[in-house]
Scaffold this active site. Sequence first.
Site, PDB file in Angstrom:
ATOM      1  CG  LEU A   9     -18.376   6.902  -1.820  1.00  0.00           C
ATOM      2  CD1 LEU A   9     -19.491   5.955  -1.381  1.00  0.00           C
ATOM      3  CD2 LEU A   9     -17.994   6.657  -3.277  1.00  0.00           C
ATOM      4  N   GLY A  12     -23.081  13.623  -3.530  1.00  0.00           N
ATOM      5  CA  GLY A  12     -24.439  13.987  -3.149  1.00  0.00           C
ATOM      6  C   GLY A  12     -24.616  15.478  -2.910  1.00  0.00           C
ATOM      7  NE  ARG A  16     -31.232  13.307   5.049  1.00  0.00           N
ATOM      8  CZ  ARG A  16     -30.796  12.199   5.650  1.00  0.00           C
ATOM      9  NH1 ARG A  16     -31.249  11.887   6.865  1.00  0.00           N
ATOM     10  NH2 ARG A  16     -29.920  11.415   5.060  1.00  0.00           N
ATOM     11  CD  GLN A  73     -23.002   8.716  -8.257  1.00  0.00           C
ATOM     12  OE1 GLN A  73     -22.675   9.387  -7.281  1.00  0.00           O
ATOM     13  NE2 GLN A  73     -23.722   7.610  -8.154  1.00  0.00           N
ATOM     14  CG  ASP A 103     -21.589  12.112   4.693  1.00  0.00           C
ATOM     15  OD1 ASP A 103     -20.846  11.123   4.864  1.00  0.00           O
ATOM     16  OD2 ASP A 103     -22.819  12.019   4.532  1.00  0.00           O
ATOM     17  CG  ASN A 228     -26.813  12.334   6.413  1.00  0.00           C
ATOM     18  OD1 ASN A 228     -26.171  12.350   5.364  1.00  0.00           O
ATOM     19  ND2 ASN A 228     -26.873  11.263   7.190  1.00  0.00           N
ATOM     20  CE1 TYR A 366      -9.021  53.204   8.637  1.00  0.00           C
ATOM     21  CE2 TYR A 366      -8.452  55.319   7.652  1.00  0.00           C
ATOM     22  CZ  TYR A 366      -8.689  53.961   7.531  1.00  0.00           C
ATOM     23  OH  TYR A 366      -8.587  53.361   6.302  1.00  0.00           O
ATOM     24  CE1 TYR A 387     -11.836  55.960  -2.349  1.00  0.00           C
ATOM     25  CE2 TYR A 387     -13.698  56.352  -0.887  1.00  0.00           C
ATOM     26  CZ  TYR A 387     -13.200  55.941  -2.104  1.00  0.00           C
ATOM     27  OH  TYR A 387     -14.072  55.504  -3.063  1.00  0.00           O
ATOM     28  NE  ARG A 440      -3.614  74.921  17.225  1.00  0.00           N
ATOM     29  CZ  ARG A 440      -2.978  74.288  18.186  1.00  0.00           C
ATOM     30  NH1 ARG A 440      -3.099  72.991  18.324  1.00  0.00           N
ATOM     31  NH2 ARG A 440      -2.188  74.949  19.043  1.00  0.00           N
TER      32      ARG A 440
END
Length: 457
Positions: A9, A12, A16, A73, A103, A228, A366, A387, A440
Amino acid sequence: MTNRFAIILAAGQGTRMKSKLYKVLHPVCGKPMVEHVVDNVSKLTVERTVTVVGHGAELVKSKLLNKSDFVVQEEQLGTAHAVKQAKGILGDEEGTTLVICGDTPLITSETMEALLKHHHEHKAKATVLTAYTDQPDGYGRVIRNAEGLVEKNVEHKDTNEEERKIKEINTGTYCFDNQALFQALEKVSNDNAQGEYYLPDVIEILKNQNEVVSAYQTADFDETMGVNDRVALSEAERIMRKRINEYHMRNGVTIIDPTHTYIDASIRIGSDTIIYPGSIIKGNTTIAEDCQIGPNSELYNAVIGPGSVIQQSVVRESTIGARVDIGPFAHIRPESNIHDEVKIGNFVEIKKAVIGKGSKASHLSYIGDADVGENVNLGCGSITVNYNGKSKSLTKIEDDVFVGCNSNLVAPVTVGKGAYIAAGSTITKDVPGESLSIARARQVNKEDYVKKLNLKN
């Protein structure tokens, strides 16, 4: 053995919970509650499992995939009404049907099997799973006769003073003779305060027909917990986490402080691995033997090879080889492949990169969108500039390369085997193998500059 079926089941909404997420999809140790239930049912010999869905039906189906059949249902008119939705699939079958709520993530397959066995041994038309608790308020009470069979089931609000003292409660899990179940469902009325069709009424209908209604009491009340609200969700998480950690410890894993170690239900860990406090291990992570994880490490969908150390670091959706040393404070982002005997040190971030055997990035680097060969040294502050604001490009570093501190490798670029990159260089063109690349500005010293500057002031 008679045929077995299961009805779960899960229709639901769970108001709550006060959540946009449907109740049965709230995770307990990384897995939706309803999936815990379905997975435990699948460990039994069950011919067919039917999950009754309603709110969030498509999401529930997507989580359970091929693990269950489904019925919808449309209106939530009570538990008996929910079970009745399975008539089109199971109504003509002969055998035994287990009915369980979606549940109740803590209930085990062993308890389900014991319930089914008890049901068959007592030749019952219905069997209620019960539990004993010192705090039965709010639960329906199971009233037994002298033979130990169920005399009646009484909701808490309908109990008298004597019945209220009974501490054996109805957990909401049942076994039924399948034909008897669907016949009795046709007789269930909604003549009650809520105007709903309640599954426990089937018990009374079968009793009135002089059928045998039995009860099987589980020794562990915690298994029967229905979630619940968020308080119960937290308690279920605590109990499940304890269960998971004990399982791993009994299988040769050392967990230094189980109360502060968080391992999802699907994790696999090899023997003689040590898990230190504050570690969070999630998803489908696999950890080989002889590893050290933590303290305060987070692994998600990661594969960790034998003898590796992950200290105060994050590894997500990546593969780590054998005898790799990561951390502290490293971040291995998705789609990375760290080969054997690599060192990834403090404050190093790896993203969608291959790092070859024996290579090192010991600190403050990185490395993203990169293919790094074997025995490469990436000096402090090394960066692959991947990037350009629109797209990502690959940096390729071949075997035995030495990259000096504070070097920028601007992708797309290849550094050939055995090359050296001088500290502080910004590399924008390919570097041939066995070469020294210096990129550099030439150093200029302006003597007495400060004195002249002070005279002007």
